[in-house]
Design a protein around this motif. Sequence first.
Motif, PDB file in Angstrom:
ATOM      1  N   ARG A 119       0.780  -1.171   0.098  1.00  0.00           N
ATOM      2  CA  ARG A 119       0.023   0.094   0.152  1.00  0.00           C
ATOM      3  C   ARG A 119       0.821   1.245   0.240  1.00  0.00           C
ATOM      4  O   ARG A 119       0.650   2.103  -0.892  1.00  0.00           O
ATOM      5  CB  ARG A 119      -0.865   0.018   1.257  1.00  0.00           C
ATOM      6  N   LYS A 165      -4.278   3.542 -11.730  1.00  0.00           N
ATOM      7  CA  LYS A 165      -4.088   2.529 -10.665  1.00  0.00           C
ATOM      8  C   LYS A 165      -3.004   1.621 -11.334  1.00  0.00           C
ATOM      9  O   LYS A 165      -2.631   1.263 -12.088  1.00  0.00           O
ATOM     10  CB  LYS A 165      -5.450   1.564 -10.909  1.00  0.00           C
ATOM     11  N   PRO A 209      -9.356  -3.526 -10.498  1.00  0.00           N
ATOM     12  CA  PRO A 209      -8.891  -2.833  -8.828  1.00  0.00           C
ATOM     13  C   PRO A 209      -7.523  -2.719  -8.799  1.00  0.00           C
ATOM     14  O   PRO A 209      -6.547  -3.459  -9.521  1.00  0.00           O
ATOM     15  CB  PRO A 209      -9.237  -4.364  -8.012  1.00  0.00           C
ATOM     16  N   GLU A 219      -5.639  -3.050  -3.428  1.00  0.00           N
ATOM     17  CA  GLU A 219      -6.731  -3.849  -3.086  1.00  0.00           C
ATOM     18  C   GLU A 219      -6.363  -5.390  -2.804  1.00  0.00           C
ATOM     19  O   GLU A 219      -7.155  -6.025  -2.044  1.00  0.00           O
ATOM     20  CB  GLU A 219      -7.961  -3.690  -4.023  1.00  0.00           C
ATOM     21  N   HIS A 220      -5.193  -5.635  -3.200  1.00  0.00           N
ATOM     22  CA  HIS A 220      -4.825  -7.171  -3.343  1.00  0.00           C
ATOM     23  C   HIS A 220      -3.959  -7.159  -2.065  1.00  0.00           C
ATOM     24  O   HIS A 220      -3.408  -8.507  -2.087  1.00  0.00           O
ATOM     25  CB  HIS A 220      -4.571  -7.747  -4.624  1.00  0.00           C
TER      26      HIS A 220
END
Length: 138
Positions: free
Chosen positions: A87, A100, A130, A134-135
């Motif tokens: 992150r 993204k 995504p 998010e993973h």
Amino acid sequence: MADLETNRGDGNGPVGGLAAISDEMVRLYKEQFGRGPNRVRTYWCSDDMITTVLEETLTPAERNLVAMGEHQRLRDTRMFFQYATVREFCEPVERVTGRKVKAFISGIDTAVEGLAIETFVLYPEGSQEPSRIEHAEP
């Protein structure tokens, strides 16, 4: 490839987006490892890929591991920390580029003073896929 312009995180005026990403990577290395690299450069490698090259990233303790021949142990430890902070690494790239991150790839060569590479593969502009964030592990 985008011509990015943003402001430096330290408030010292405008800087190109690639320099802003370099600044963020230095900040992260200082936070995560206790010291930043001696040299950093960020490049657009294609329309959808950004790579940051960081030189001389090893801490004194890590240099001791190298002296002991513990290269694999050092690589494993660094990779553990890198992927534990997906992150933190992806967020500035997404903020600066407005796109993204599809994939985050991190590597280090311990035989040359810890030359590290952080690579970000981006989704095309406007993608609804995504983010890699998010993973990420919680």
